[in-house]
Design an enzyme around this catalytic site. Structure first.
Site, short mmCIF file in Angstrom:
data_model
loop_
_atom_site.label_atom_id
_atom_site.label_comp_id
_atom_site.label_asym_id
_atom_site.label_seq_id
_atom_site.Cartn_x
_atom_site.Cartn_y
_atom_site.Cartn_z
N HIS A 1 -4.68 -5.23 -3.08
CA HIS A 1 -3.22 -5.34 -3.15
C HIS A 1 -2.56 -4.60 -2.00
O HIS A 1 -3.09 -3.64 -1.46
CB HIS A 1 -2.67 -4.82 -4.49
CG HIS A 1 -2.70 -3.33 -4.64
ND1 HIS A 1 -1.71 -2.53 -4.11
CD2 HIS A 1 -3.56 -2.51 -5.26
CE1 HIS A 1 -1.99 -1.27 -4.41
NE2 HIS A 1 -3.11 -1.23 -5.09
N CYS A 2 -1.40 -5.12 -1.62
CA CYS A 2 -0.52 -4.42 -0.70
C CYS A 2 0.68 -4.00 -1.55
O CYS A 2 0.53 -3.71 -2.73
CB CYS A 2 -0.15 -5.33 0.48
SG CYS A 2 0.65 -6.87 0.00
N SER A 3 1.86 -4.00 -0.98
CA SER A 3 3.01 -3.57 -1.80
C SER A 3 3.62 -4.74 -2.56
O SER A 3 3.91 -4.63 -3.74
CB SER A 3 4.07 -2.89 -0.93
OG SER A 3 4.52 -3.78 0.08
#
Length: 188
Positions: free
Chosen positions: A185-187
Protein backbone atom coordinates in the site's frame (compact mmCIF):
# COMPACT_ATOMS: atom_id res chain seq x y z
CA UNK A 1 -16.01 -6.61 -8.06
CA UNK A 2 -14.16 -9.46 -9.80
CA UNK A 3 -10.89 -8.74 -7.95
CA UNK A 4 -12.13 -7.04 -4.78
CA UNK A 5 -10.97 -8.47 -1.47
CA UNK A 6 -14.05 -9.37 0.55
CA UNK A 7 -13.83 -9.26 4.33
CA UNK A 8 -15.06 -12.44 6.01
CA UNK A 9 -17.80 -11.06 8.22
CA UNK A 10 -21.05 -12.32 9.67
CA UNK A 11 -24.20 -11.99 7.60
CA UNK A 12 -25.57 -8.48 7.18
CA UNK A 13 -22.17 -6.98 8.04
CA UNK A 14 -20.11 -4.62 5.90
CA UNK A 15 -17.60 -6.73 3.92
CA UNK A 16 -15.96 -3.79 2.12
CA UNK A 17 -12.32 -2.76 2.31
CA UNK A 18 -10.50 -0.74 -0.33
CA UNK A 19 -8.29 -3.65 -1.44
CA UNK A 20 -7.94 -5.56 -4.69
CA UNK A 21 -6.25 -8.76 -5.76
CA UNK A 22 -3.64 -8.26 -8.47
CA UNK A 23 -3.02 -11.45 -10.44
CA UNK A 24 0.46 -11.78 -11.93
CA UNK A 25 0.40 -14.53 -14.54
CA UNK A 26 2.92 -13.31 -17.14
CA UNK A 27 5.78 -15.53 -15.94
CA UNK A 28 3.80 -18.66 -15.02
CA UNK A 29 0.20 -18.55 -16.34
CA UNK A 30 -0.62 -21.95 -14.81
CA UNK A 31 0.54 -20.89 -11.34
CA UNK A 32 -0.06 -17.15 -11.03
CA UNK A 33 0.97 -15.05 -8.06
CA UNK A 34 -1.73 -13.08 -6.26
CA UNK A 35 -0.76 -9.84 -4.57
CA UNK A 36 -3.06 -7.43 -2.74
CA UNK A 37 -2.99 -3.70 -3.37
CA UNK A 38 -4.75 -1.45 -0.88
CA UNK A 39 -4.77 2.08 0.47
CA UNK A 40 -2.86 3.09 3.57
CA UNK A 41 -5.00 2.54 6.67
CA UNK A 42 -6.53 5.57 8.34
CA UNK A 43 -7.40 6.00 12.00
CA UNK A 44 -10.91 4.77 11.13
CA UNK A 45 -9.96 1.84 8.88
CA UNK A 46 -6.88 0.26 10.45
CA UNK A 47 -8.92 -2.35 12.43
CA UNK A 48 -10.50 -3.62 9.17
CA UNK A 49 -7.02 -3.61 7.58
CA UNK A 50 -5.66 -5.91 10.32
CA UNK A 51 -8.67 -8.23 10.08
CA UNK A 52 -8.03 -8.46 6.32
CA UNK A 53 -4.33 -9.21 6.93
CA UNK A 54 -5.27 -11.96 9.38
CA UNK A 55 -7.86 -13.50 7.06
CA UNK A 56 -5.48 -13.47 4.08
CA UNK A 57 -2.76 -15.08 6.18
CA UNK A 58 -5.09 -17.88 7.31
CA UNK A 59 -5.58 -18.78 3.64
CA UNK A 60 -1.90 -19.76 3.41
CA UNK A 61 -0.08 -22.86 4.63
CA UNK A 62 2.81 -20.76 5.91
CA UNK A 63 0.72 -18.56 8.23
CA UNK A 64 2.97 -15.66 7.17
CA UNK A 65 2.33 -12.51 5.21
CA UNK A 66 4.39 -9.52 4.06
CA UNK A 67 3.18 -5.91 4.15
CA UNK A 68 5.12 -3.52 1.93
CA UNK A 69 4.35 0.09 2.90
CA UNK A 70 5.58 2.68 0.38
CA UNK A 71 4.51 6.03 1.80
CA UNK A 72 5.69 8.36 4.53
CA UNK A 73 3.31 8.76 7.49
CA UNK A 74 3.33 12.54 7.08
CA UNK A 75 4.10 14.51 3.93
CA UNK A 76 4.14 18.32 3.71
CA UNK A 77 2.55 18.52 7.16
CA UNK A 78 -0.37 16.26 6.15
CA UNK A 79 -1.02 12.75 7.46
CA UNK A 80 -0.76 10.28 4.58
CA UNK A 81 -1.14 7.06 6.56
CA UNK A 82 -2.09 6.26 10.13
CA UNK A 83 0.70 4.54 12.15
CA UNK A 84 -1.28 1.30 12.32
CA UNK A 85 1.36 -0.95 13.91
CA UNK A 86 2.71 -0.94 17.50
CA UNK A 87 5.60 1.32 18.46
CA UNK A 88 9.00 -0.34 18.29
CA UNK A 89 10.04 1.18 21.61
CA UNK A 90 7.18 -0.12 23.72
CA UNK A 91 5.67 -3.45 24.57
CA UNK A 92 2.24 -2.16 23.69
CA UNK A 93 -0.41 -4.46 22.31
CA UNK A 94 -2.99 -3.24 19.86
CA UNK A 95 -6.41 -4.78 20.37
CA UNK A 96 -8.44 -5.23 17.18
CA UNK A 97 -12.11 -5.71 18.11
CA UNK A 98 -14.36 -8.30 16.55
CA UNK A 99 -17.13 -5.72 16.02
CA UNK A 100 -16.17 -2.51 14.24
CA UNK A 101 -18.17 0.55 13.25
CA UNK A 102 -17.49 1.58 9.66
CA UNK A 103 -19.23 4.87 8.92
CA UNK A 104 -22.94 4.14 9.26
CA UNK A 105 -22.50 0.36 9.10
CA UNK A 106 -20.85 -2.35 11.17
CA UNK A 107 -18.44 -5.18 10.39
CA UNK A 108 -18.55 -8.24 12.63
CA UNK A 109 -15.57 -10.60 12.33
CA UNK A 110 -15.07 -14.07 13.79
CA UNK A 111 -12.50 -13.03 16.43
CA UNK A 112 -10.96 -10.23 18.41
CA UNK A 113 -7.27 -9.91 17.50
CA UNK A 114 -4.18 -8.86 19.41
CA UNK A 115 -1.24 -7.33 17.53
CA UNK A 116 2.24 -7.32 19.07
CA UNK A 117 5.85 -6.72 18.03
CA UNK A 118 7.96 -9.89 17.85
CA UNK A 119 11.11 -8.24 16.51
CA UNK A 120 11.46 -4.48 16.86
CA UNK A 121 12.08 -2.15 13.97
CA UNK A 122 15.48 -2.23 12.33
CA UNK A 123 16.91 -0.32 9.41
CA UNK A 124 17.58 -2.62 6.46
CA UNK A 125 19.28 -0.77 3.62
CA UNK A 126 16.72 1.85 2.55
CA UNK A 127 13.70 0.73 4.59
CA UNK A 128 12.50 -0.21 8.06
CA UNK A 129 11.66 -3.83 8.94
CA UNK A 130 9.53 -5.08 11.84
CA UNK A 131 8.17 -8.54 12.60
CA UNK A 132 4.68 -8.58 14.12
CA UNK A 133 2.30 -11.26 15.34
CA UNK A 134 -1.48 -11.33 15.14
CA UNK A 135 -3.25 -13.67 17.54
CA UNK A 136 -6.96 -14.40 17.69
CA UNK A 137 -9.04 -15.17 20.76
CA UNK A 138 -8.57 -18.93 20.22
CA UNK A 139 -4.75 -18.43 20.32
CA UNK A 140 -4.17 -18.97 16.58
CA UNK A 141 -1.12 -16.90 15.59
CA UNK A 142 0.13 -15.53 12.28
CA UNK A 143 3.43 -13.82 11.48
CA UNK A 144 3.54 -10.44 9.73
CA UNK A 145 6.67 -9.01 8.10
CA UNK A 146 6.25 -5.21 7.87
CA UNK A 147 8.55 -3.41 5.42
CA UNK A 148 8.28 0.37 5.51
CA UNK A 149 9.84 2.47 2.74
CA UNK A 150 9.16 6.13 3.60
CA UNK A 151 10.90 7.86 0.68
CA UNK A 152 8.18 7.42 -1.96
CA UNK A 153 6.11 10.57 -1.82
CA UNK A 154 2.67 11.05 -3.34
CA UNK A 155 2.58 12.02 -7.03
CA UNK A 156 6.31 11.36 -7.47
CA UNK A 157 8.80 8.57 -7.92
CA UNK A 158 11.66 7.45 -5.69
CA UNK A 159 14.92 9.33 -6.10
CA UNK A 160 16.96 6.10 -6.01
CA UNK A 161 16.10 3.03 -8.06
CA UNK A 162 18.64 0.99 -6.04
CA UNK A 163 16.57 1.62 -2.87
CA UNK A 164 13.47 0.20 -4.54
CA UNK A 165 15.46 -2.78 -5.83
CA UNK A 166 16.72 -3.41 -2.26
CA UNK A 167 13.10 -3.36 -1.05
CA UNK A 168 12.09 -5.86 -3.75
CA UNK A 169 15.06 -8.12 -2.91
CA UNK A 170 14.16 -8.10 0.80
CA UNK A 171 10.52 -8.90 -0.02
CA UNK A 172 11.55 -11.79 -2.27
CA UNK A 173 13.99 -13.13 0.35
CA UNK A 174 11.14 -13.30 2.90
CA UNK A 175 8.89 -15.17 0.47
CA UNK A 176 9.89 -18.78 0.80
CA UNK A 177 7.33 -19.63 -1.87
CA UNK A 178 4.27 -18.15 -3.56
CA UNK A 179 2.20 -19.22 -0.55
CA UNK A 180 3.45 -16.18 1.40
CA UNK A 181 1.16 -13.36 0.29
CA UNK A 182 2.24 -9.77 -0.19
CA UNK A 183 0.02 -6.81 0.66
CA UNK A 184 1.28 -3.48 -0.64
CA UNK A 185 0.00 0.00 0.00
CA UNK A 186 0.84 3.63 -0.51
CA UNK A 187 -1.26 6.43 0.93
CA UNK A 188 -4.24 6.59 -1.42
Amino acid sequence: NYNRVLLKVSEESNDYINASKVILDAIDPKNPEVLIATQGPTKNTYPQFWQMVYEQCLETKSREIIIVMVTPLVESGREKCFPYWPSRTSHELIQIPQTQAVGQSTSVFSHDLTLRVVKGEEQVSSHHYTVLELEDSSKTKVKVHHLYYDKWEDFSSPTSMSQVIDLIKHTNALRKDKDVKVISHCSA
